[in-house]
Design a protein around this motif. Structure first.
Motif, PDB file in Angstrom:
ATOM      1  N   HIS A 204       0.823  -1.211   0.000  1.00 37.52           N
ATOM      2  CA  HIS A 204       0.000   0.000   0.000  1.00 37.52           C
ATOM      3  C   HIS A 204       0.857   1.261   0.000  1.00 37.52           C
TER       4      HIS A 204
ATOM      5  N   GLU B 282      -7.241   9.424  -6.438  1.00 41.77           N
ATOM      6  CA  GLU B 282      -6.900   8.277  -7.280  1.00 41.77           C
ATOM      7  C   GLU B 282      -6.926   6.975  -6.489  1.00 41.77           C
ATOM      8  N   LEU B 283      -6.531   7.046  -5.209  1.00 40.61           N
ATOM      9  CA  LEU B 283      -6.478   5.845  -4.379  1.00 40.61           C
ATOM     10  C   LEU B 283      -7.779   5.596  -3.615  1.00 40.61           C
TER      11      LEU B 283
ATOM     12  N   ALA C   2       1.380   6.607  -7.029  1.00 36.92           N
ATOM     13  CA  ALA C   2       0.303   7.555  -7.322  1.00 36.92           C
ATOM     14  C   ALA C   2       0.759   8.986  -7.048  1.00 36.92           C
TER      15      ALA C   2
ATOM     16  N   THR D 125      -3.726  12.466  -5.346  1.00 42.34           N
ATOM     17  CA  THR D 125      -3.328  11.115  -4.950  1.00 42.34           C
ATOM     18  C   THR D 125      -4.428  10.445  -4.130  1.00 42.34           C
TER      19      THR D 125
ATOM     20  N   ASP E 290       2.122   1.612  -3.620  1.00 37.87           N
ATOM     21  CA  ASP E 290       1.039   2.142  -4.466  1.00 37.87           C
ATOM     22  C   ASP E 290       0.858   3.638  -4.231  1.00 37.87           C
ATOM     23  N   THR E 291       0.966   4.047  -2.993  1.00 36.28           N
ATOM     24  CA  THR E 291       0.813   5.472  -2.672  1.00 36.28           C
ATOM     25  C   THR E 291       1.951   6.288  -3.271  1.00 36.28           C
TER      26      THR E 291
END
Length: 380
Positions: free
Chosen positions: A306, A327-328, A313, A324, A309-310
């Motif tokens: 996670h 998007e998440l 993004a 961000t 992924d952050t």
């Protein structure tokens, strides 16, 4: 039938002229032909076909092999002149109409049934052979055109003399071109891809469908072309492009291919990229110890997907925390917490521009080192 033949034979030149005149008015292809072509090859073909029908009336006979051969040979010539099959068939049907109209003017009621039978029998014998000959010649022409275009593309991309081939292929070579290397997320038939390229460029585009490479005049807006391909083919497109003068096309092709190879290594799936768009990534991909050392900066995050992924993004959105979060699908405070955790684990603070650049480069390095052989490239 002999009496009808005697009345009809003197009208043969007149009938031929009438058929050709109607073709020039009613059939678009013939409408654009010069008068000398209509008066020469076209009239020759029409007269030959009408002459066979006359002979059938006189002898009450079927079509002979030499007559069919003559009609087939003439049809092949017209195909070599690039007469479309639909235009050739339209000419035959107009000829049958003019023939029948003339017959009805000159014959008595008792002669019409036999005359109609000879007309239909003659067409039934001639048309299959004429169509087959026309199609075969057209296929040969397409095959020859395809070969010449492939030879021209190869000559241009390898810097070999191309003028003679271009003349034979009837293609005007522009002074500058764009080399486009493309991958389609979903495979599409080559003919559909070619049609989409040709329709946008307004000319036949030299294309290697096996590699996924197209050579376009530099006047073509490549960005708009990619949008057109995406819409016309209903699929996403990943493309690399380079523009150069004709003499420099080998280098341009090599550049576009290298950019595409880099995009594939990076796992990019769509978009248009020029060399300047991937300068940093290109340099990072050069051999050296720096690539692995950069990728190692992210090792503390490997066990925290996670957080990875952050970070991706955050970089992808241009370091915009609000974007961000959107998007998440998380709260902005969650993004702030995760960015803080990244800073603690890596020792690189994302509020510091220098540290941010290192983390962005580290992401690129990790992508370059990530094996992708199992995925393979997108479909062409």
């Amino acid at each position: 039938m002999a009496e009808l033949y005697d009345r009809l034979a003197p009208r043969l030149p007149e009938m031929a002229r009438k058929v050709v005149s109607r073709c020039a008015v009613e059939v678009p292809f013939y409408r654009d032909l010069p008068a000398e072509t209509l008066a020469g090859p076209v009239t020759e073909s029409v007269t030959a076909a009408l002459g066979v029908l006359l002979r059938l009336l006189r002898d009450k006979d079927t079509m002979h092999a030499d007559e069919l051969t003559r009609l087939v040979e003439l049809s092949g010539r017209r195909a070599l002149d690039h007469v479309p099959l639909e235009a050739a068939l339209a000419a035959y049907l107009l000829g049958a109409k003019v023939w029948w109209q003339t017959i009805t003017e000159l014959s008595g009621p008792d002669e019409l049934p036999a005359a109609g039978t000879f007309l239909l029998d003659g067409l039934a014998i001639a048309m299959p052979g004429v169509v087959l000959a026309h199609v075969q010649v057209q296929e040969d022409l397409r095959s020859q055109d395809h070969r010449l275009r492939n030879e021209l593309l190869a000559a241009l991309l390898h810097g070999r003399p191309h003028q003679v081939i271009a003349q034979a292929a009837q293609i005007e070579v522009a002074a500058r071109h764009s080399v486009l290397v493309f991958h389609l997320a979903t495979r599409r038939p080559d003919r559909l891809v070619q049609s989409a390229l040709d329709a946008f460029a307004g000319t036949h585009v030299l294309t290697d469908h096996t590699e996924g490479l197209a050579l376009l005049p530099a006047r073509v807006d490549i960005g708009a072309l990619i949008t057109h391909l995406r819409q016309a083919l209903s699929t996403t497109v990943l493309a690399a492009a380079a523009t150069a003068a004709t003499a420099e096309l080998p280098a341009a092709a090599a550049e576009a291919r290298e950019v595409m190879a880099l995009l594939t290594r990076l796992g990019r799936r769509e978009g248009l990229y020029w060399f300047d768009d991937v300068l940093v990534e290109y340099q990072l991909a050069r051999p050296g110890a720096g690539l692995e050392r950069l990728a190692a900066k992210l090792e503390p995050l490997v066990q925290h997907p996670h957080l990875m992924d952050t970070l991706r993004a955050f970089v992808r959105t241009g370091y915009n925390r609000r974007q961000t979060a959107l998007e998440l699908f998380v709260h902005r405070n969650t993004v702030e917490y995760r960015l803080h955790r990244i800073a603690v684990l890596t020792g690189l603070d994302l509020t510091e521009p220098a540290h941010t650049r290192i983390l962005q480069a580290a992401l690129t390095a990790a992508d370059l080192l990530q094996p992708r052989s199992s995925e393979g490239p997108p479909s062409r």
